[in-house]
Motif scaffolding. Sequence first.
Motif, PDB file in Angstrom:
ATOM      1  N   SER A 200       0.881  -1.095   0.146  1.00 13.72           N
ATOM      2  CA  SER A 200      -0.122  -0.075  -0.015  1.00 13.72           C
ATOM      3  C   SER A 200       0.829   1.325   0.143  1.00 13.72           C
ATOM      4  O   SER A 200       0.505   2.402  -0.842  1.00 13.72           O
ATOM      5  CB  SER A 200      -0.829   0.043   1.238  1.00 13.72           C
ATOM      6  N   ASN A 201       1.794   1.329   0.964  1.00 13.76           N
ATOM      7  CA  ASN A 201       2.768   2.501   0.864  1.00 13.76           C
ATOM      8  C   ASN A 201       3.680   2.678  -0.289  1.00 13.76           C
ATOM      9  O   ASN A 201       3.803   3.847  -0.850  1.00 13.76           O
ATOM     10  CB  ASN A 201       3.821   2.338   2.077  1.00 13.76           C
ATOM     11  N   TRP A 204       1.191   3.910  -3.115  1.00 12.23           N
ATOM     12  CA  TRP A 204       1.103   5.241  -2.760  1.00 12.23           C
ATOM     13  C   TRP A 204       2.080   6.125  -3.023  1.00 12.23           C
ATOM     14  O   TRP A 204       1.786   7.169  -3.774  1.00 12.23           O
ATOM     15  CB  TRP A 204       0.518   5.652  -1.009  1.00 12.23           C
ATOM     16  N   SER A 207       2.433   5.982  -6.647  1.00 13.93           N
ATOM     17  CA  SER A 207       1.193   6.647  -7.498  1.00 13.93           C
ATOM     18  C   SER A 207       1.256   8.338  -6.990  1.00 13.93           C
ATOM     19  O   SER A 207       0.915   9.165  -8.174  1.00 13.93           O
ATOM     20  CB  SER A 207      -0.150   6.271  -6.852  1.00 13.93           C
ATOM     21  N   TYR A 208       1.744   8.623  -5.970  1.00 10.85           N
ATOM     22  CA  TYR A 208       2.082  10.242  -5.619  1.00 10.85           C
ATOM     23  C   TYR A 208       2.962  10.792  -6.494  1.00 10.85           C
ATOM     24  O   TYR A 208       2.534  11.780  -7.255  1.00 10.85           O
ATOM     25  CB  TYR A 208       2.560  10.438  -4.283  1.00 10.85           C
ATOM     26  N   ALA A 257      -3.671   9.777  -4.772  1.00  8.70           N
ATOM     27  CA  ALA A 257      -3.062   8.340  -4.836  1.00  8.70           C
ATOM     28  C   ALA A 257      -3.609   7.588  -3.649  1.00  8.70           C
ATOM     29  O   ALA A 257      -3.557   6.540  -3.559  1.00  8.70           O
ATOM     30  CB  ALA A 257      -1.536   8.905  -4.585  1.00  8.70           C
ATOM     31  N   GLY A 258      -3.998   8.453  -2.586  1.00 13.53           N
ATOM     32  CA  GLY A 258      -4.766   7.849  -1.481  1.00 13.53           C
ATOM     33  C   GLY A 258      -6.094   7.133  -1.573  1.00 13.53           C
ATOM     34  O   GLY A 258      -6.297   6.064  -1.288  1.00 13.53           O
ATOM     35  N   SER A 261      -4.940   3.704  -3.438  1.00 11.04           N
ATOM     36  CA  SER A 261      -4.565   2.738  -2.485  1.00 11.04           C
ATOM     37  C   SER A 261      -5.444   2.190  -1.788  1.00 11.04           C
ATOM     38  O   SER A 261      -5.499   1.024  -1.442  1.00 11.04           O
ATOM     39  CB  SER A 261      -3.473   3.451  -1.796  1.00 11.04           C
ATOM     40  N   ALA A 321      -3.763  11.448   3.539  1.00  8.74           N
ATOM     41  CA  ALA A 321      -2.509  11.548   2.576  1.00  8.74           C
ATOM     42  C   ALA A 321      -2.595  12.913   2.277  1.00  8.74           C
ATOM     43  O   ALA A 321      -1.151  13.678   2.122  1.00  8.74           O
ATOM     44  CB  ALA A 321      -2.777  10.966   1.157  1.00  8.74           C
TER      45      ALA A 321
END
Length: 344
Positions: A200-201, A204, A207-208, A257-258, A261, A321
């Motif tokens: 997930s991190n 994230w 993606s961010y 992004a959050g 995720s 996020a």
Amino acid sequence: MSLGVAEEESGKEIQLPADIDWKMLDKSKFFFLGAALFSGVSAALYPVVVLKTRQQVAQAHLSSFKTAFSVVRLEGIRGLYRGFGTSLMGTIPARALYMAALEVTKSNVGSATVRLGIPEPTATALASAAAGLSAAVAAQLVWTPVDVVSQRLMVQSVCNASGSCKYLNGIDAFRRILKTDGPKGLYRGFGFSILTYAPSNALWWASYSVTQRLVWSGYGCYFSKNGDDRIEDNIKSTLKPNSKTVMMVQGVSAAMAGGVSALITTPLDTIKTRLQVLDGDENGRRGPTVAQTLRNLVREGGWMACYRGLGPRWASMSMSATTMITTYEFLKRLSTKNQENWAG
């Protein structure tokens, strides 16, 4: 690593502030201010986490509003902050580990990928993903026991008619879990936590990185034109966004992004929460297995039961996020050393 001159479009460049590297930070200020700032963020978002946890362990589906109304009606506003003291005590060391692992990994992997000749956008995404992965693993060493205790307190409803509660407070819950299950009980769901939070991190942060570039390429020029922040030369126009524009784009990118995720990882989080919260008495003091937990969820509400708490989790991750990244960037700028001390 720096995003540098982020995008070029129609002869225009968006020149962003340089990224602040690990070596540029005053570590004592970074950790002290970080503990204070992120404790405030945790306090603001904690009720949403409580609602998400209650929904995930409930045997019947209830909407977020009904869950919130029920908690407040039966337990008052305090019910939305059950286990907060325990959570806060764990937030400070967990965040310290998280931030240290994040910055060290991002700096080292970023430098290594650039030296290998990987294009800067790809190198940034890879470094961000690796940093998110290592930060999640480091933080879970502290966070899993705290999570187990605080979630037990979150789902503990009002005391019974005799006025007694299963757990009096975080210390009592910690002692009882340790007495019943030993240290293993405090790390129940640790492997699944890693399986949930590490990808997930990584997802994230990657993606961010990508989302931020997309937002800048799509809207950065428009936002920048609103201010007197353009520098003309003979070849092209360079757009220099002001700090408010940079913060807005960071916040939007973080929220997007959050949301992505949360959508992908909610089934894992639901199973993890149940593993950590449900007692193992019915299994001969062994905690329920992943397969048992999944079967129970599907039996209660079909495969969609794995997405219980998606609404609060989506909101929590998006809000968290957004506040986290803007707070984090603000923290890094507050903690920057003088330029002559960067080599230290």
